[in-house]
Design a protein around this motif. Structure first.
Motif, PDB file in Angstrom:
ATOM      1  N   GLY A 110       1.059  -1.107  -0.234  1.00 49.17           N
ATOM      2  CA  GLY A 110      -0.165  -0.126  -0.072  1.00 49.17           C
ATOM      3  C   GLY A 110       0.709   1.447  -0.049  1.00 49.17           C
ATOM      4  O   GLY A 110       0.566   2.145  -0.946  1.00 49.17           O
ATOM      5  N   GLN A 111       2.051   1.392   1.004  1.00 51.87           N
ATOM      6  CA  GLN A 111       2.342   2.684   0.340  1.00 51.87           C
ATOM      7  C   GLN A 111       3.282   2.293  -0.719  1.00 51.87           C
ATOM      8  O   GLN A 111       3.971   3.608  -0.617  1.00 51.87           O
ATOM      9  CB  GLN A 111       4.095   2.228   1.647  1.00 51.87           C
ATOM     10  N   GLN A 112       4.305   2.006  -0.756  1.00 51.73           N
ATOM     11  CA  GLN A 112       4.420   1.376  -2.650  1.00 51.73           C
ATOM     12  C   GLN A 112       3.574   2.162  -2.775  1.00 51.73           C
ATOM     13  O   GLN A 112       4.120   3.411  -4.241  1.00 51.73           O
ATOM     14  CB  GLN A 112       4.761   0.165  -2.442  1.00 51.73           C
ATOM     15  N   LEU A 113       2.565   1.966  -3.345  1.00 51.81           N
ATOM     16  CA  LEU A 113       1.475   2.072  -4.300  1.00 51.81           C
ATOM     17  C   LEU A 113       1.475   3.825  -4.326  1.00 51.81           C
ATOM     18  O   LEU A 113       0.767   4.517  -5.429  1.00 51.81           O
ATOM     19  CB  LEU A 113       0.184   1.348  -4.341  1.00 51.81           C
ATOM     20  N   LEU A 114       0.900   4.230  -2.827  1.00 52.47           N
ATOM     21  CA  LEU A 114       0.538   5.630  -2.559  1.00 52.47           C
ATOM     22  C   LEU A 114       2.251   6.251  -2.645  1.00 52.47           C
ATOM     23  O   LEU A 114       2.219   7.400  -3.891  1.00 52.47           O
ATOM     24  CB  LEU A 114       0.622   5.867  -1.401  1.00 52.47           C
ATOM     25  N   GLU A 115       3.488   6.066  -3.377  1.00 54.16           N
ATOM     26  CA  GLU A 115       4.420   6.668  -3.688  1.00 54.16           C
ATOM     27  C   GLU A 115       5.426   6.415  -5.451  1.00 54.16           C
ATOM     28  O   GLU A 115       5.824   7.343  -5.846  1.00 54.16           O
ATOM     29  CB  GLU A 115       5.866   5.642  -3.107  1.00 54.16           C
ATOM     30  N   LEU A 116       4.814   5.342  -5.806  1.00 49.16           N
ATOM     31  CA  LEU A 116       5.104   5.079  -7.121  1.00 49.16           C
ATOM     32  C   LEU A 116       4.091   4.871  -7.518  1.00 49.16           C
ATOM     33  O   LEU A 116       2.660   4.044  -7.689  1.00 49.16           O
ATOM     34  CB  LEU A 116       6.029   3.357  -7.162  1.00 49.16           C
ATOM     35  N   PRO A 117       3.996   4.503  -8.938  1.00 46.13           N
ATOM     36  CA  PRO A 117       2.668   4.751 -10.105  1.00 46.13           C
ATOM     37  C   PRO A 117       3.081   2.513 -10.278  1.00 46.13           C
ATOM     38  O   PRO A 117       3.604   1.895  -9.923  1.00 46.13           O
ATOM     39  CB  PRO A 117       3.814   4.875 -11.023  1.00 46.13           C
ATOM     40  N   THR A 118       1.891   2.623  -9.892  1.00 38.75           N
ATOM     41  CA  THR A 118       1.608   1.048  -9.883  1.00 38.75           C
ATOM     42  C   THR A 118       2.209   0.038 -11.193  1.00 38.75           C
ATOM     43  O   THR A 118       2.436  -1.169 -10.571  1.00 38.75           O
ATOM     44  CB  THR A 118       0.076   1.027 -10.247  1.00 38.75           C
ATOM     45  N   PRO A 119       2.636   0.294 -12.807  1.00 39.21           N
ATOM     46  CA  PRO A 119       2.978  -0.309 -13.030  1.00 39.21           C
ATOM     47  C   PRO A 119       5.117  -0.759 -12.815  1.00 39.21           C
ATOM     48  O   PRO A 119       5.818  -1.019 -13.435  1.00 39.21           O
ATOM     49  CB  PRO A 119       3.732   1.023 -14.486  1.00 39.21           C
ATOM     50  N   VAL A 120       5.300   0.623 -12.053  1.00 34.29           N
ATOM     51  CA  VAL A 120       6.721   0.495 -12.001  1.00 34.29           C
ATOM     52  C   VAL A 120       6.633  -0.762 -10.291  1.00 34.29           C
ATOM     53  O   VAL A 120       7.411  -0.962 -10.347  1.00 34.29           O
ATOM     54  CB  VAL A 120       6.861   1.831 -11.216  1.00 34.29           C
ATOM     55  N   TYR A 146      -0.513   7.337 -14.828  1.00 36.22           N
ATOM     56  CA  TYR A 146       0.506   6.694 -15.192  1.00 36.22           C
ATOM     57  C   TYR A 146       1.297   6.294 -16.275  1.00 36.22           C
ATOM     58  O   TYR A 146       0.342   5.205 -16.819  1.00 36.22           O
ATOM     59  CB  TYR A 146       1.585   6.337 -14.227  1.00 36.22           C
ATOM     60  N   ALA A 147       1.587   6.868 -17.458  1.00 35.05           N
ATOM     61  CA  ALA A 147       1.983   5.389 -19.263  1.00 35.05           C
ATOM     62  C   ALA A 147       3.149   5.157 -18.795  1.00 35.05           C
ATOM     63  O   ALA A 147       4.281   5.997 -18.688  1.00 35.05           O
ATOM     64  CB  ALA A 147       1.693   6.351 -20.026  1.00 35.05           C
ATOM     65  N   PRO A 148       3.364   3.614 -18.719  1.00 36.93           N
ATOM     66  CA  PRO A 148       4.875   3.115 -18.225  1.00 36.93           C
ATOM     67  C   PRO A 148       5.523   3.088 -20.296  1.00 36.93           C
ATOM     68  O   PRO A 148       4.789   3.633 -20.869  1.00 36.93           O
ATOM     69  CB  PRO A 148       4.367   1.488 -18.245  1.00 36.93           C
ATOM     70  N   GLY A 149       7.161   3.257 -19.849  1.00 39.23           N
ATOM     71  CA  GLY A 149       7.389   3.305 -20.870  1.00 39.23           C
ATOM     72  C   GLY A 149       8.701   4.782 -21.253  1.00 39.23           C
ATOM     73  O   GLY A 149       9.031   5.308 -20.542  1.00 39.23           O
ATOM     74  N   ASP A 150       9.109   4.636 -22.819  1.00 35.18           N
ATOM     75  CA  ASP A 150      10.297   5.385 -22.733  1.00 35.18           C
ATOM     76  C   ASP A 150       9.489   7.130 -23.471  1.00 35.18           C
ATOM     77  O   ASP A 150       8.924   6.880 -23.959  1.00 35.18           O
ATOM     78  CB  ASP A 150      11.325   5.254 -23.205  1.00 35.18           C
ATOM     79  N   HIS A 151       9.131   8.239 -22.058  1.00 35.06           N
ATOM     80  CA  HIS A 151       8.562   9.219 -22.409  1.00 35.06           C
ATOM     81  C   HIS A 151       9.200  10.094 -23.192  1.00 35.06           C
ATOM     82  O   HIS A 151       9.397  11.195 -23.333  1.00 35.06           O
ATOM     83  CB  HIS A 151       7.662   9.511 -21.366  1.00 35.06           C
ATOM     84  N   GLY A 152      10.874   9.766 -23.382  1.00 36.81           N
ATOM     85  CA  GLY A 152      12.062  10.717 -23.855  1.00 36.81           C
ATOM     86  C   GLY A 152      11.720   9.946 -25.698  1.00 36.81           C
ATOM     87  O   GLY A 152      12.419  11.125 -26.401  1.00 36.81           O
ATOM     88  N   LYS A 153      11.188   9.320 -26.284  1.00 36.07           N
ATOM     89  CA  LYS A 153      10.900   9.482 -27.314  1.00 36.07           C
ATOM     90  C   LYS A 153       9.902  10.189 -27.949  1.00 36.07           C
ATOM     91  O   LYS A 153       8.931  10.208 -27.376  1.00 36.07           O
ATOM     92  CB  LYS A 153      10.810   7.980 -27.914  1.00 36.07           C
ATOM     93  N   SER A 154      10.517  10.101 -29.205  1.00 40.75           N
ATOM     94  CA  SER A 154       9.545  10.892 -29.800  1.00 40.75           C
ATOM     95  C   SER A 154       8.149  10.065 -30.727  1.00 40.75           C
ATOM     96  O   SER A 154       9.051   9.505 -31.028  1.00 40.75           O
ATOM     97  CB  SER A 154       9.701  12.069 -30.975  1.00 40.75           C
TER      98      SER A 154
END
Length: 166
Positions: A110-120, A146-154
């Motif tokens: 529960g604590q992990q999910l409050l601090e981090l996105p669910t896919p992570v 939250y959308a997982p993946g590489d957000h640096g790519k065009s």
């Protein structure tokens, strides 16, 4: 020592005891000064004080003096040759020393999910993404978009990012 290490894995990484006993010493990775624990991908870092405890435990495990367990690859070897400790037994011992495994694991995830996105959390701790999404909703987490993946790519067909200088 064994109970400390098992308890810390429950409390830090929200792992059920049935999964903890199935870890192998190959799941403890040393990368220079860093210690990682492979629960999912990528392996999770182990904080320094816990890393020292984990490495000491592996070097001095119980039940290693018998002929059948001398080469055991289990961090928590059982009394039966080549088998890990029984989860029910380890869980009962943890409960006796004040680590209620079910409640502790629930609080940790529960604590992990409050601090981090669910896919992570799902990837790092080896949980199914539907499980972490359900638990996030139960805890009132805010990472629903939250959308997982590489957000640096065009994206294909989109213009390359520009700066004020270009």
């Amino acid at each position: 020592m064994r109970l400390r290490v098992a308890g810390v894995i429950v409390l830090l990484y929200a792992q059920p005891v049935s999964r903890i006993v199935r870890l192998s010493i190959d799941d403890v990775i040393r990368d220079g000064e860093t210690v990682l624990l492979r629960l999912g991908e990528p392996a999770s870092p182990v904080p320094d004080p816990v890393a020292a405890l984990l490495l000491e435990h592996i070097a001095n495990r119980d039940n290693m003096n018998t002929a059948t367990n001398s080469a055991s690859h289990w961090p928590f070897p059982g009394r039966r040759a080549g088998q890990p400790a029984l989860p029910d037994h380890l869980s009962a011992l943890l409960n006796e020393v004040g680590v209620p495994t079910a409640a502790a694991r629930g609080a940790a995830i529960g604590q992990q999910l409050l601090e981090l996105p669910t896919p992570v959390v799902a990837d790092a701790l080896g949980y199914h993404d539907k499980t972490t999404s359900r638990l996030r909703n139960e805890t009132g987490g805010t990472w629903s978009r939250y959308a997982p993946g590489d957000h640096g790519k065009s994206l294909p067909g989109s213009a390359a990012p520009t700066t004020l200088d270009s």
